[in-house]
Design a protein around this motif. Structure first.
Motif, PDB file in Angstrom:
ATOM      1  N   PRO A 264      20.506 -44.136   1.019  1.00  0.00           N
ATOM      2  CA  PRO A 264      20.615 -45.564   1.426  1.00  0.00           C
ATOM      3  C   PRO A 264      21.904 -45.718   2.214  1.00  0.00           C
ATOM      4  CG  PRO A 264      19.811 -45.415  -0.745  1.00  0.00           C
ATOM      5  CD  PRO A 264      19.971 -43.815  -0.433  1.00  0.00           C
ATOM      6  N   ILE A 265      22.045 -46.601   3.235  1.00  0.00           N
ATOM      7  CA  ILE A 265      23.002 -46.651   4.005  1.00  0.00           C
ATOM      8  C   ILE A 265      23.556 -48.368   3.564  1.00  0.00           C
ATOM      9  CG2 ILE A 265      24.107 -47.429   6.300  1.00  0.00           C
ATOM     10  CD1 ILE A 265      22.048 -45.129   7.046  1.00  0.00           C
ATOM     11  N   CYS A 266      24.956 -48.462   3.263  1.00  0.00           N
ATOM     12  CA  CYS A 266      25.409 -49.489   2.823  1.00  0.00           C
ATOM     13  C   CYS A 266      26.314 -50.303   3.922  1.00  0.00           C
ATOM     14  CB  CYS A 266      26.458 -49.633   1.769  1.00  0.00           C
ATOM     15  SG  CYS A 266      27.265 -51.174   1.194  1.00  0.00           S
ATOM     16  N   ALA A 267      26.402 -51.251   4.474  1.00  0.00           N
ATOM     17  CA  ALA A 267      27.341 -51.893   5.342  1.00  0.00           C
ATOM     18  C   ALA A 267      28.392 -52.981   4.881  1.00  0.00           C
ATOM     19  CB  ALA A 267      26.409 -52.723   6.496  1.00  0.00           C
ATOM     20  N   TYR A 268      29.640 -52.520   5.127  1.00  0.00           N
ATOM     21  CA  TYR A 268      30.495 -53.532   4.589  1.00  0.00           C
ATOM     22  C   TYR A 268      30.762 -54.696   5.542  1.00  0.00           C
ATOM     23  CZ  TYR A 268      34.320 -54.745   1.131  1.00  0.00           C
ATOM     24  OH  TYR A 268      35.085 -55.368   0.137  1.00  0.00           O
ATOM     25  N   ASN A 269      30.470 -55.849   5.341  1.00  0.00           N
ATOM     26  CA  ASN A 269      30.816 -56.805   6.356  1.00  0.00           C
ATOM     27  C   ASN A 269      32.210 -57.415   5.923  1.00  0.00           C
ATOM     28  OD1 ASN A 269      29.698 -60.373   6.095  1.00  0.00           O
ATOM     29  ND2 ASN A 269      30.501 -59.286   7.769  1.00  0.00           N
ATOM     30  N   VAL A 270      33.027 -57.039   6.392  1.00  0.00           N
ATOM     31  CA  VAL A 270      34.552 -57.138   5.917  1.00  0.00           C
ATOM     32  C   VAL A 270      35.209 -58.420   6.171  1.00  0.00           C
ATOM     33  CG1 VAL A 270      34.995 -54.644   6.464  1.00  0.00           C
ATOM     34  CG2 VAL A 270      35.478 -56.023   7.923  1.00  0.00           C
ATOM     35  N   SER A 271      36.419 -58.480   5.552  1.00  0.00           N
ATOM     36  CA  SER A 271      37.099 -59.891   5.429  1.00  0.00           C
ATOM     37  C   SER A 271      37.491 -60.424   6.867  1.00  0.00           C
ATOM     38  CB  SER A 271      38.374 -59.635   4.374  1.00  0.00           C
ATOM     39  OG  SER A 271      39.290 -58.481   5.268  1.00  0.00           O
ATOM     40  N   GLY A 272      37.823 -59.667   7.539  1.00  0.00           N
ATOM     41  CA  GLY A 272      38.178 -60.176   8.903  1.00  0.00           C
ATOM     42  C   GLY A 272      36.811 -60.750   9.750  1.00  0.00           C
ATOM     43  N   GLU A 273      35.723 -60.099   9.381  1.00  0.00           N
ATOM     44  CA  GLU A 273      34.660 -60.698  10.200  1.00  0.00           C
ATOM     45  C   GLU A 273      34.094 -62.046   9.424  1.00  0.00           C
ATOM     46  OE1 GLU A 273      32.681 -55.949  10.737  1.00  0.00           O
ATOM     47  OE2 GLU A 273      32.305 -57.211   9.120  1.00  0.00           O
ATOM     48  N   PHE A 274      34.308 -61.871   7.940  1.00  0.00           N
ATOM     49  CA  PHE A 274      34.143 -63.168   7.425  1.00  0.00           C
ATOM     50  C   PHE A 274      34.906 -64.467   7.830  1.00  0.00           C
ATOM     51  CE2 PHE A 274      35.344 -65.803   3.673  1.00  0.00           C
ATOM     52  CZ  PHE A 274      34.155 -66.350   3.078  1.00  0.00           C
ATOM     53  N   ALA A 275      36.182 -64.203   7.592  1.00  0.00           N
ATOM     54  CA  ALA A 275      37.386 -64.989   7.988  1.00  0.00           C
ATOM     55  C   ALA A 275      37.180 -65.569   9.551  1.00  0.00           C
ATOM     56  CB  ALA A 275      38.774 -64.402   7.827  1.00  0.00           C
ATOM     57  N   MET A 276      36.645 -64.781  10.475  1.00  0.00           N
ATOM     58  CA  MET A 276      36.680 -65.391  11.717  1.00  0.00           C
ATOM     59  C   MET A 276      35.483 -66.318  11.833  1.00  0.00           C
ATOM     60  SD  MET A 276      37.184 -62.217  14.527  1.00  0.00           S
ATOM     61  CE  MET A 276      35.813 -61.328  13.802  1.00  0.00           C
ATOM     62  N   VAL A 277      34.276 -66.191  11.248  1.00  0.00           N
ATOM     63  CA  VAL A 277      33.138 -66.963  10.825  1.00  0.00           C
ATOM     64  C   VAL A 277      33.618 -68.453  10.523  1.00  0.00           C
ATOM     65  CG1 VAL A 277      31.013 -67.479  10.167  1.00  0.00           C
ATOM     66  CG2 VAL A 277      31.324 -65.096  11.240  1.00  0.00           C
ATOM     67  N   LYS A 278      34.377 -68.348   9.198  1.00  0.00           N
ATOM     68  CA  LYS A 278      34.669 -69.443   8.551  1.00  0.00           C
ATOM     69  C   LYS A 278      35.589 -70.339   9.451  1.00  0.00           C
ATOM     70  CE  LYS A 278      33.296 -69.198   4.069  1.00  0.00           C
ATOM     71  NZ  LYS A 278      32.675 -70.747   3.494  1.00  0.00           N
ATOM     72  N   SER A 279      36.792 -69.519  10.068  1.00  0.00           N
ATOM     73  CA  SER A 279      37.743 -70.363  10.964  1.00  0.00           C
ATOM     74  C   SER A 279      36.992 -71.026  12.140  1.00  0.00           C
ATOM     75  CB  SER A 279      38.861 -69.266  11.547  1.00  0.00           C
ATOM     76  OG  SER A 279      39.418 -68.722  10.326  1.00  0.00           O
ATOM     77  N   ALA A 280      35.960 -70.434  12.740  1.00  0.00           N
ATOM     78  CA  ALA A 280      35.449 -70.930  13.764  1.00  0.00           C
ATOM     79  C   ALA A 280      34.564 -72.093  13.321  1.00  0.00           C
ATOM     80  CB  ALA A 280      34.624 -69.734  14.391  1.00  0.00           C
ATOM     81  N   ALA A 281      34.158 -71.892  12.375  1.00  0.00           N
ATOM     82  CA  ALA A 281      33.214 -73.006  11.742  1.00  0.00           C
ATOM     83  C   ALA A 281      33.947 -74.176  11.422  1.00  0.00           C
ATOM     84  CB  ALA A 281      32.495 -72.458  10.676  1.00  0.00           C
TER      85      ALA A 281
END
Length: 322
Positions: A264-281
């Motif tokens: 199995p392959i795991c992808a880590y949707n990291v903090s900077g990716e999360f924060a950019m969406v939050k900030s733009a929203a």
């Protein structure tokens, strides 16, 4: 003749019936940050909606995770004391070890993954033992083995070494097996890039390096063949799951890995990716729900079987609305 692809996009029903990839609560792992102290639920300023939790309040977040049908968590700990060698990391009464035992008490079904690294525990913020200003690979392996055994002893189902030291997976596997923890699995941060997207996490985990950077052990953003080599090595050494981190800018690595690996392959949707969406929203520039779910679905489409994401709780709520 016109090829009529729109026939299968005509309405919601047919689009749902023919969709090739779907996102569910069973795909997601939620990261939790635990801290020493009592009665602490403190929002992480750079990661809105995520918190530092003290052990006595873990039942609140664990109940929420379980009620939403999320099957796994990954734990990160912030110790009270740090030293040059990160010795608190393998203290059997350390913050993560206590959290593992507490989560076990709260839920018998939740799958517990413990991040194995030294950066939160070292006074210098690097992921291993220093010799001069360089991280010494082989002496670090011994500490990583001690951490893994301590987490296994506390009750972790899986350990996740994130340090990027050479040979760590084989060393940890051998150490776990020698200590009768053959059933404890390993998820390797196999292709972990030296990325600018980690900034908010380093605030959350108090883990920024005090000097230099991590480019001598984390991967160069320009390399993809190297990632496949690292992934193959880790599988050969005993990794049960491999991870690509970050996710969004490295979907090509996930896709290429999917073609060559049988774990199995795991992808880590990291903090900077999360924060950019939050900030733009927050500025009204994007629809947070639509963008976040599209991001996560793109990781599945690229080939990820599992996604670690700070959006996990919201994502399940949004999916239930659809």
């Amino acid at each position: 003749m016109i090829n009529r692809g729109r026939r299968l996009r005509a309405n919601t029903a047919i689009r749902d019936l023919v969709r090739e990839n779907a996102l569910t609560s069973k795909d997601l792992i939620f990261p939790i940050f635990v801290v020493e102290g009592e009665n602490i639920k403190e929002e992480i300023s750079s990661m809105k909606g995520n918190f530092h939790w003290s052990i006595d309040r873990l039942d609140e977040i664990i109940k929420e995770v379980v009620d939403l049908g999320i099957r796994g968590i990954i734990l990160f700990g912030l110790p009270e004391a740090k030293d040059e060698c990160g010795t608190e990391s393998y203290n059997d009464d350390g913050i993560v070890q206590k959290a593992i035992r507490k989560v076990r008490e709260i839920s018998s079904d939740l799958y517990i993954i413990a991040d194995v690294c030294m950066c939160q525990y070292t006074s210098h913020g690097h992921c291993g033992i220093l010799k001069g200003n360089e991280v010494d690979n082989d002496s670090t392996l011994e500490v990583l083995g001690k951490i893994s055994v301590s987490y296994a002893k506390a009750g972790a189902h899986m350990v996740a070494p994130s340090d990027m030291m050479d040979g760590r997976i084989g060393y940890i596997r051998e150490t776990l097996d020698k200590n009768n923890y053959k059933d404890v699995a390993i998820m390797s941060y196999a292709a972990k890039y030296s990325s600018a997207f980690y900034g908010p996490f380093r605030e959350a985990a108090h883990s920024a390096p005090q000097f230099g950077d991590r480019k001598t052990y984390q991967m160069d953003a320009g390399n993809s063949n190297e990632a496949l080599k690292e992934i193959k090595w880790d599988i050969e050494e005993g990794a049960d799951i491999i991870m690509v981190k970050p996710a969004m800018s490295y979907l090509d690595i996930i896709a290429r890995a999917k073609e060559i690996v049988d774990v199995p392959i795991c992808a880590y949707n990291v903090s900077g990716e999360f924060a950019m969406v939050k900030s733009a929203a927050s500025l009204g520039l994007i629809d947070e729900k639509a963008v976040a779910l599209e991001m996560l679905l793109s990781m599945k489409r690229a080939g990820a079987d599992i996604i670690i994401t700070y959006f996990a709780l919201d994502a399940v709520r949004w999916l239930r609305e659809e």
